[in-house]
Each structure stands twice: as C-alpha cells, then as structure tokens.
Design a protein around this motif. Structure first.
Motif, PDB file in Angstrom:
ATOM      1  N   VAL A   1     -14.096   1.746  -7.247  1.00 55.89           N
ATOM      2  CA  VAL A   1     -14.405   0.512  -6.536  1.00 55.89           C
ATOM      3  C   VAL A   1     -14.934   0.824  -5.144  1.00 55.89           C
ATOM      4  CG1 VAL A   1     -13.380  -1.554  -5.495  1.00 55.89           C
ATOM      5  CG2 VAL A   1     -12.722  -0.856  -7.804  1.00 55.89           C
ATOM      6  N   GLU A   2     -16.000   0.143  -4.774  1.00 55.69           N
ATOM      7  CA  GLU A   2     -16.451   0.169  -3.390  1.00 55.69           C
ATOM      8  C   GLU A   2     -15.659  -0.886  -2.625  1.00 55.69           C
ATOM      9  OE1 GLU A   2     -20.331  -1.062  -0.686  1.00 55.69           O
ATOM     10  OE2 GLU A   2     -20.628  -0.578  -2.811  1.00 55.69           O
ATOM     11  N   VAL A   3     -14.850  -0.442  -1.681  1.00 58.35           N
ATOM     12  CA  VAL A   3     -13.973  -1.354  -0.952  1.00 58.35           C
ATOM     13  C   VAL A   3     -14.809  -2.303  -0.094  1.00 58.35           C
ATOM     14  CG1 VAL A   3     -12.125  -1.520   0.763  1.00 58.35           C
ATOM     15  CG2 VAL A   3     -12.102   0.330  -0.941  1.00 58.35           C
ATOM     16  N   ASP A   4     -14.496  -3.588  -0.195  1.00 62.98           N
ATOM     17  CA  ASP A   4     -15.202  -4.601   0.585  1.00 62.98           C
ATOM     18  C   ASP A   4     -14.671  -4.571   2.017  1.00 62.98           C
ATOM     19  OD1 ASP A   4     -16.344  -6.821   1.731  1.00 62.98           O
ATOM     20  OD2 ASP A   4     -16.016  -8.121  -0.001  1.00 62.98           O
ATOM     21  N   THR A   5     -15.495  -4.094   2.931  1.00 61.75           N
ATOM     22  CA  THR A   5     -15.086  -3.997   4.336  1.00 61.75           C
ATOM     23  C   THR A   5     -15.592  -5.171   5.165  1.00 61.75           C
ATOM     24  OG1 THR A   5     -17.026  -2.618   4.819  1.00 61.75           O
ATOM     25  CG2 THR A   5     -14.962  -1.479   4.262  1.00 61.75           C
ATOM     26  N   LYS A   6     -16.214  -6.143   4.500  1.00 55.83           N
ATOM     27  CA  LYS A   6     -16.744  -7.303   5.212  1.00 55.83           C
ATOM     28  C   LYS A   6     -15.932  -8.565   4.959  1.00 55.83           C
ATOM     29  CE  LYS A   6     -21.457  -5.455   5.112  1.00 55.83           C
ATOM     30  NZ  LYS A   6     -22.854  -5.661   4.659  1.00 55.83           N
ATOM     31  N   GLN A   7     -15.237  -8.585   3.811  1.00 54.53           N
ATOM     32  CA  GLN A   7     -14.462  -9.781   3.464  1.00 54.53           C
ATOM     33  C   GLN A   7     -13.386 -10.069   4.497  1.00 54.53           C
ATOM     34  OE1 GLN A   7     -11.858  -9.502  -0.024  1.00 54.53           O
ATOM     35  NE2 GLN A   7     -12.663 -11.463  -0.729  1.00 54.53           N
ATOM     36  N   VAL A   8     -12.716  -9.002   4.940  1.00 54.33           N
ATOM     37  CA  VAL A   8     -11.690  -9.115   5.974  1.00 54.33           C
ATOM     38  C   VAL A   8     -12.049  -8.132   7.082  1.00 54.33           C
ATOM     39  CG1 VAL A   8      -9.245  -8.923   6.520  1.00 54.33           C
ATOM     40  CG2 VAL A   8      -9.953  -9.726   4.249  1.00 54.33           C
ATOM     41  N   GLN A   9     -12.050  -8.588   8.303  1.00 53.95           N
ATOM     42  CA  GLN A   9     -12.428  -7.748   9.430  1.00 53.95           C
ATOM     43  C   GLN A   9     -11.181  -7.169  10.099  1.00 53.95           C
ATOM     44  OE1 GLN A   9     -15.716  -7.035  10.458  1.00 53.95           O
ATOM     45  NE2 GLN A   9     -16.204  -8.012   8.500  1.00 53.95           N
ATOM     46  N   PHE A  10     -11.129  -5.836  10.162  1.00 53.43           N
ATOM     47  CA  PHE A  10     -10.029  -5.159  10.851  1.00 53.43           C
ATOM     48  C   PHE A  10     -10.593  -4.409  12.053  1.00 53.43           C
ATOM     49  CE2 PHE A  10      -8.304  -5.214   6.413  1.00 53.43           C
ATOM     50  CZ  PHE A  10      -7.252  -6.071   6.677  1.00 53.43           C
ATOM     51  N   LYS A  11      -9.713  -4.031  12.956  1.00 52.68           N
ATOM     52  CA  LYS A  11     -10.170  -3.405  14.191  1.00 52.68           C
ATOM     53  C   LYS A  11     -10.415  -1.914  14.065  1.00 52.68           C
ATOM     54  CE  LYS A  11      -5.434  -2.940  15.972  1.00 52.68           C
ATOM     55  NZ  LYS A  11      -4.519  -3.303  17.085  1.00 52.68           N
ATOM     56  N   ASN A  12      -9.851  -1.269  13.028  1.00 56.51           N
ATOM     57  CA  ASN A  12     -10.085   0.167  12.874  1.00 56.51           C
ATOM     58  C   ASN A  12     -10.017   0.575  11.407  1.00 56.51           C
ATOM     59  OD1 ASN A  12      -7.269   0.779  12.190  1.00 56.51           O
ATOM     60  ND2 ASN A  12      -6.835   0.390  14.352  1.00 56.51           N
ATOM     61  N   THR A  13     -10.449   1.798  11.123  1.00 54.92           N
ATOM     62  CA  THR A  13     -10.540   2.290   9.753  1.00 54.92           C
ATOM     63  C   THR A  13      -9.166   2.392   9.102  1.00 54.92           C
ATOM     64  OG1 THR A  13     -12.509   3.559  10.364  1.00 54.92           O
ATOM     65  CG2 THR A  13     -11.424   4.175   8.323  1.00 54.92           C
ATOM     66  N   ASP A  14      -8.138   2.772   9.872  1.00 55.65           N
ATOM     67  CA  ASP A  14      -6.792   2.895   9.317  1.00 55.65           C
ATOM     68  C   ASP A  14      -6.385   1.634   8.562  1.00 55.65           C
ATOM     69  OD1 ASP A  14      -6.774   5.318  10.591  1.00 55.65           O
ATOM     70  OD2 ASP A  14      -5.074   4.894  11.898  1.00 55.65           O
ATOM     71  N   GLU A  15      -6.719   0.483   9.106  1.00 57.28           N
ATOM     72  CA  GLU A  15      -6.259  -0.771   8.519  1.00 57.28           C
ATOM     73  C   GLU A  15      -6.946  -1.066   7.184  1.00 57.28           C
ATOM     74  OE1 GLU A  15      -5.861  -4.136  11.064  1.00 57.28           O
ATOM     75  OE2 GLU A  15      -5.450  -2.905  12.830  1.00 57.28           O
ATOM     76  N   TYR A  16      -8.174  -0.582   7.013  1.00 53.71           N
ATOM     77  CA  TYR A  16      -8.830  -0.748   5.722  1.00 53.71           C
ATOM     78  C   TYR A  16      -8.145   0.109   4.654  1.00 53.71           C
ATOM     79  CZ  TYR A  16     -12.581  -3.398   7.917  1.00 53.71           C
ATOM     80  OH  TYR A  16     -13.294  -4.376   8.580  1.00 53.71           O
ATOM     81  N   TYR A  17      -7.773   1.322   5.017  1.00 46.55           N
ATOM     82  CA  TYR A  17      -6.999   2.148   4.084  1.00 46.55           C
ATOM     83  C   TYR A  17      -5.682   1.460   3.736  1.00 46.55           C
ATOM     84  CZ  TYR A  17      -9.946   6.357   4.321  1.00 46.55           C
ATOM     85  OH  TYR A  17     -10.968   7.268   4.188  1.00 46.55           O
ATOM     86  N   CYS A  18      -5.022   0.908   4.744  1.00 48.86           N
ATOM     87  CA  CYS A  18      -3.737   0.242   4.515  1.00 48.86           C
ATOM     88  C   CYS A  18      -3.896  -0.967   3.595  1.00 48.86           C
ATOM     89  CB  CYS A  18      -3.123  -0.193   5.843  1.00 48.86           C
ATOM     90  SG  CYS A  18      -2.535   1.181   6.856  1.00 48.86           S
ATOM     91  N   ARG A  19      -5.006  -1.674   3.727  1.00 56.13           N
ATOM     92  CA  ARG A  19      -5.242  -2.824   2.853  1.00 56.13           C
ATOM     93  C   ARG A  19      -5.318  -2.386   1.398  1.00 56.13           C
ATOM     94  NH1 ARG A  19     -10.500  -5.511   1.368  1.00 56.13           N
ATOM     95  NH2 ARG A  19      -9.914  -7.468   0.368  1.00 56.13           N
ATOM     96  N   VAL A  20      -6.014  -1.286   1.135  1.00 56.48           N
ATOM     97  CA  VAL A  20      -6.113  -0.773  -0.231  1.00 56.48           C
ATOM     98  C   VAL A  20      -4.744  -0.329  -0.729  1.00 56.48           C
ATOM     99  CG1 VAL A  20      -7.233   0.882  -1.746  1.00 56.48           C
ATOM    100  CG2 VAL A  20      -8.484  -0.031   0.211  1.00 56.48           C
ATOM    101  N   VAL A  21      -4.005   0.367   0.112  1.00 59.56           N
ATOM    102  CA  VAL A  21      -2.674   0.833  -0.272  1.00 59.56           C
ATOM    103  C   VAL A  21      -1.778  -0.347  -0.631  1.00 59.56           C
ATOM    104  CG1 VAL A  21      -0.560   1.925   0.590  1.00 59.56           C
ATOM    105  CG2 VAL A  21      -2.789   3.009   0.999  1.00 59.56           C
TER     106      VAL A  21
END
Length: 256
Positions: A109-129
C-alpha cells in the motif's frame, strides 16, 4: 501485545531514535519495541536489506518491521506499508523492500499522506502502526499499488561457466558475506565438476568447509553460513583486512 522492530540509519548519538520510540509508545503504549540496529551506514539500503532479510522471520508472525533508511522526505518519496508472509513492513519507497522480499507481497500500500496532515514523518509511521495494531489492517491507510521502486542488487548472476556475486556485508569478525546462495552453487556444480572461488585476479579458494575450525588458525576458508550464503573468512582473523575484501567487491565461482 504488538511487537515492533526498528532498523534505521539514524545512529545512536542523536535524539532521532528515542524521539521516534516515544512517539510509537504514545500511539501504542502496550507495544514491545525491539531495536534491530541503528548503525546502518547512512543511505545504505543494501546493508539494511541484508539485516532485515536475515532477521524478520525470527520474530513472531504479525510483527511490524519498521525500516527507516535513506529517507528523503514525504514530499519526494512515498511511504509504503506491506504485508508479506504474515509480517508487516513499513519503509520508504527506495527499493529496500524489494531487496528483502523473494516474491511479491500479499499486499503493498502507498500510504496516503494527504488525507490527514501531520507535523512530522514520525506521526505518519505511527498512524500506520495504529491501523495495524488496532484494526489488523493496512488497506485503509492508502491504496494498493504496483508502482514502486525495484532493486535487484542482492541477487547473484548465474552463467554457464561462472557465478558472479558480490560482497554485501562485512560482519564484526571481518567475515565477507556474499549474495551467492548455496542453492545456486549446487546447481552450478551439478554441471561444473571442477571450480574455484576467485576473490582477486590471482587469489582463490578451491574448497568449501562447514566450520571455521576446519582449517588452521590464520588460514582462509569459504563456507555457507546458517542462512545459506557464501562467506569468505579467516580462522581467528579478519578476511576484510587480511584478504582486502570490501562491500561491493566481486566474487566469482568459475569453472576451472
């Protein structure tokens, strides 16, 4: 309890690793986080893939393997999540995952990084986790894709009269581990009864032993390690230093 393994090129001297681990614990307080290594040479996806390929299956099924090596920022590089052999992987789209997997993953899966806006990359990893831990799913955090970078440098090249491989890792003992697998060697010797391993133009090894102690101290040797890959070694010495071997050096098994 979720198990999360971390493999990065962040190093141990900076705050990047503990900051990321803190974010992971905030997202999933009950998780067990295991450090695989944070001393991967910066940007070295081949080294990272070597680590991951030899480690991931030793963890329980369902483990989440996070590999953060050679990140270039989410505006320039996609974030991928994959399910493979009942393990989960999260990594940047730089070809690293294709060096680990022997075949296509069950889902990528290509993670959708536009649907929810986070302030840093760590938080996108955490969302997937969190999606994996709480919903056992990666399909909802992006779209399935077959458009991702592919690398093949972990594979040796097999020809009629030779196998061409590469040193892909030097371990703490100075052993030079190659990408030549025993299955390929067995196929090669089935039609080539005489052979030798060339590691320099005029330097070679013409015997494979089972253990380091099968030769005298300070003698060089070749063996297949526990994962089936050919390694060149020196009993109680460093092959990297004494044979002058480095990552990227060509190793050939040739018909004599």
């Amino acid at each position: 309890m979720a198990i999360i393994s971390l493999l990065t090129d962040f190093g141990n001297e900076d705050f990047y690793v503990p900051a990321f681990k803190g974010a992971l614990y905030s997202a999933c307080p009950s998780a067990k986080i295991v450090d695989v290594s944070h001393t991967i040479k910066p940007y070295d996806i081949v080294n990272a893939a070597f680590f991951a390929k030899h480690v991931y299956q030793t963890f329980p099924k369902g483990t989440i393997h996070i590999i953060r090596v050679y990140e270039q920022g989410l505006t320039k590089q996609k974030l991928l999540a994959a399910k493979y052999q009942n393990y989960y992987f999260i990594a940047p789209d730089n070809g690293l995952l294709t060096l680990i997997f022997d075949d296509k993953p069950d889902l990528l899966v290509e993670v959708d990084t536009k649907q929810v806006q986070f302030k840093n990359t760590d938080e996108y990893y955490c969302r997937v986790v969190k999606e994996i831990v709480f919903n056992n799913n990666i399909g909802e955090i992006g779209k399935a894709t077959s458009d991702y970078k592919v690398k093949n440098s972990m594979m040796s090249v097999i020809q009629a009269d030779k196998i061409i491989g590469t040193v892909v890792y030097i371990d703490n003992f100075g052993n030079a581990i190659t990408n030549i697998h025993q299955t390929d060697f067995d196929r090669f010797i089935a039609t080539n009864s005489t052979w030798r391993i060339n590691y320099r133009k005029y330097d070679y090894i013409d015997e494979i032993v089972e253990d380091y102690t099968d030769v005298n101290k300070s003698y060089n040797l070749a063996r297949f390690n526990n994962h089936g890959y050919l390694e060149l070694c020196i009993h109680c010495g460093s092959a990297a230093q004494l044979l002058g071997l480095q990552i990227g050096d060509s190793i050939q098994i040739v018909n004599e």
